[in-house]
Design a protein around this motif. Structure first.
Motif, PDB file in Angstrom:
ATOM      1  N   SER A   1      38.950 -53.658 -12.639  1.00  0.00           N
ATOM      2  CA  SER A   1      40.218 -54.312 -12.933  1.00  0.00           C
ATOM      3  C   SER A   1      40.990 -53.599 -14.033  1.00  0.00           C
ATOM      4  N   SER A   2      40.301 -52.784 -14.823  1.00  0.00           N
ATOM      5  CA  SER A   2      40.972 -52.053 -15.898  1.00  0.00           C
ATOM      6  C   SER A   2      41.399 -50.659 -15.466  1.00  0.00           C
ATOM      7  N   ALA A   3      41.093 -50.283 -14.226  1.00  0.00           N
ATOM      8  CA  ALA A   3      41.377 -48.927 -13.766  1.00  0.00           C
ATOM      9  C   ALA A   3      42.843 -48.715 -13.426  1.00  0.00           C
ATOM     10  N   GLY A   4      43.622 -49.794 -13.316  1.00  0.00           N
ATOM     11  CA  GLY A   4      45.031 -49.668 -12.969  1.00  0.00           C
ATOM     12  C   GLY A   4      45.373 -50.557 -11.791  1.00  0.00           C
ATOM     13  N   PRO A   5      46.667 -50.747 -11.536  1.00  0.00           N
ATOM     14  CA  PRO A   5      47.097 -51.635 -10.452  1.00  0.00           C
ATOM     15  C   PRO A   5      46.625 -51.154  -9.080  1.00  0.00           C
TER      16      PRO A   5
ATOM     17  N   LEU B   1      40.467 -59.014 -10.742  1.00  0.00           N
ATOM     18  CA  LEU B   1      41.029 -59.740 -11.874  1.00  0.00           C
ATOM     19  C   LEU B   1      41.113 -61.234 -11.577  1.00  0.00           C
ATOM     20  N   LEU B   2      41.531 -61.581 -10.347  1.00  0.00           N
ATOM     21  CA  LEU B   2      41.613 -62.988  -9.961  1.00  0.00           C
ATOM     22  C   LEU B   2      40.230 -63.623  -9.855  1.00  0.00           C
ATOM     23  N   GLU B   3      39.261 -62.832  -9.392  1.00  0.00           N
ATOM     24  CA  GLU B   3      37.900 -63.346  -9.272  1.00  0.00           C
ATOM     25  C   GLU B   3      37.304 -63.650 -10.644  1.00  0.00           C
TER      26      GLU B   3
ATOM     27  N   GLY C   1      49.991 -60.384 -14.135  1.00  0.00           N
ATOM     28  CA  GLY C   1      50.668 -59.129 -13.806  1.00  0.00           C
ATOM     29  C   GLY C   1      50.661 -58.145 -14.965  1.00  0.00           C
ATOM     30  N   CYS C   2      50.900 -58.664 -16.165  1.00  0.00           N
ATOM     31  CA  CYS C   2      50.892 -57.798 -17.348  1.00  0.00           C
ATOM     32  C   CYS C   2      49.497 -57.247 -17.618  1.00  0.00           C
ATOM     33  N   ASN C   3      48.477 -58.086 -17.416  1.00  0.00           N
ATOM     34  CA  ASN C   3      47.108 -57.620 -17.625  1.00  0.00           C
ATOM     35  C   ASN C   3      46.668 -56.635 -16.550  1.00  0.00           C
ATOM     36  N   LEU C   4      47.257 -56.744 -15.361  1.00  0.00           N
ATOM     37  CA  LEU C   4      46.935 -55.802 -14.293  1.00  0.00           C
ATOM     38  C   LEU C   4      47.571 -54.440 -14.571  1.00  0.00           C
ATOM     39  N   LYS C   5      48.826 -54.471 -15.039  1.00  0.00           N
ATOM     40  CA  LYS C   5      49.566 -53.238 -15.301  1.00  0.00           C
ATOM     41  C   LYS C   5      49.167 -52.615 -16.629  1.00  0.00           C
ATOM     42  N   PHE C   6      48.933 -53.465 -17.648  1.00  0.00           N
ATOM     43  CA  PHE C   6      48.596 -52.961 -18.987  1.00  0.00           C
ATOM     44  C   PHE C   6      47.336 -53.661 -19.500  1.00  0.00           C
ATOM     45  N   PRO C   7      46.172 -53.368 -18.920  1.00  0.00           N
ATOM     46  CA  PRO C   7      44.938 -54.052 -19.340  1.00  0.00           C
ATOM     47  C   PRO C   7      44.592 -53.762 -20.795  1.00  0.00           C
ATOM     48  N   ASN C   8      44.277 -54.855 -21.535  1.00  0.00           N
ATOM     49  CA  ASN C   8      43.869 -54.730 -22.936  1.00  0.00           C
ATOM     50  C   ASN C   8      44.888 -53.966 -23.783  1.00  0.00           C
ATOM     51  N   SER C   9      46.155 -54.156 -23.483  1.00  0.00           N
ATOM     52  CA  SER C   9      47.223 -53.446 -24.183  1.00  0.00           C
ATOM     53  C   SER C   9      48.117 -54.435 -24.938  1.00  0.00           C
ATOM     54  N   PHE C  10      48.669 -53.965 -26.055  1.00  0.00           N
ATOM     55  CA  PHE C  10      49.616 -54.772 -26.834  1.00  0.00           C
ATOM     56  C   PHE C  10      51.049 -54.609 -26.335  1.00  0.00           C
TER      57      PHE C  10
END
Length: 239
Positions: A33-37, A45-47, A114-123
């Motif tokens: 899930s952190s590899a990118g969209p 991510l949903l799971e 959506g934000c976590n999918l596009k920018f995982p663990n990002s500010f």
């Protein structure tokens, strides 16, 4: 009684949020899930973060942060209602208020995912929303919604009509609160770390700005310090 009840429920909910059972207030990621969209990362991510859990976390956050703001409205509603209808009308108002935030929360949850999918663990998402919220804080539109939050409604003395009008009153007040605080509510949920501290700070900001008297809507840097001044005067008086 109303004030004590709302503060008690709010504090209990805060305790639940701070313990974060089932990670309802955070997003979990794995190497996929952190590899990118991608469809695979989206499904993963949903799971790991079911929509139901996220909506539960959002609802608890609304209850913890917003219930104290309803005290004046519920006290007035209670005052103008026959004692035998008082509880049901206050409950109907609160459910209407929470229903509005729940509908908004469904959209917010998808934004967060959506934000976590596009920018995982990002500010990055939090910084963008924080910047937009800062602009909104000093805009005339923010003040318009804050002014509307001071509106009170007289509900019918009849049983069923009173329940309906109390629910409508609560849902309408919820819309005004959404307009005033959408950014402040979304910002903590986008932070990869420190969301609990952010929620506490945002709650203080939202409580103090709702203590302010209505003002003429215009662009102005107004930090709405009435609450802090009140605390300061209290501290000085005690000394």
């Amino acid at each position: 009684m109303i004030k004590k009840t709302l503060w008690t429920v709010s504090i209990i909910t805060w305790v639940i949020l701070l313990f974060n059972p089932g990670n309802i207030m955070t997003m979990e990621h794995c190497h996929v899930s952190s590899a990118g969209p991608s469809m695979q990362s989206f499904e993963m991510l949903l799971e790991m973060n079911p929509i139901s859990n996220q909506l539960l976390g959002w609802t608890l956050m609304v209850i913890a942060m917003m219930l104290p703001k309803l005290i004046s409205h519920l006290e007035l509603l209670s005052f103008q209602t026959f004692s035998k209808y008082r509880f049901i009308n206050c409950l109907s108002f609160t459910l209407g208020y929470l229903a509005t935030w729940s509908v908004v929360g469904f959209g917010m949850v998808w934004i967060i995912i959506g934000c976590n999918l596009k920018f995982p663990n990002s500010f990055v998402p939090a910084i963008i929303v924080g910047f937009l919220t800062l602009i909104w804080q000093f805009s005339p539109w923010k003040q318009i919604f804050l002014n509307k939050c001071h509106k009170h409604t007289i509900v019918s003395s009849r049983f069923l009509k009173g329940i309906y009008e109390a629910f409508k009153y609560g849902s309408t007040h919820g819309l005004y609160c959404v307009g005033a605080g959408w950014g402040l509510m979304l910002f903590p949920m986008l932070l990869p770390v420190g969301h609990n501290l952010a929620m506490i700070l945002v709650t203080i900001i939202m409580l103090t700005e709702h203590m302010e008297h209505p003002r003429v809507p215009k662009w102005e840097i107004n930090f709405r310090l009435k609450f802090y001044k009140f605390i300061w005067y209290k501290v000085r008086f005690v000394k």
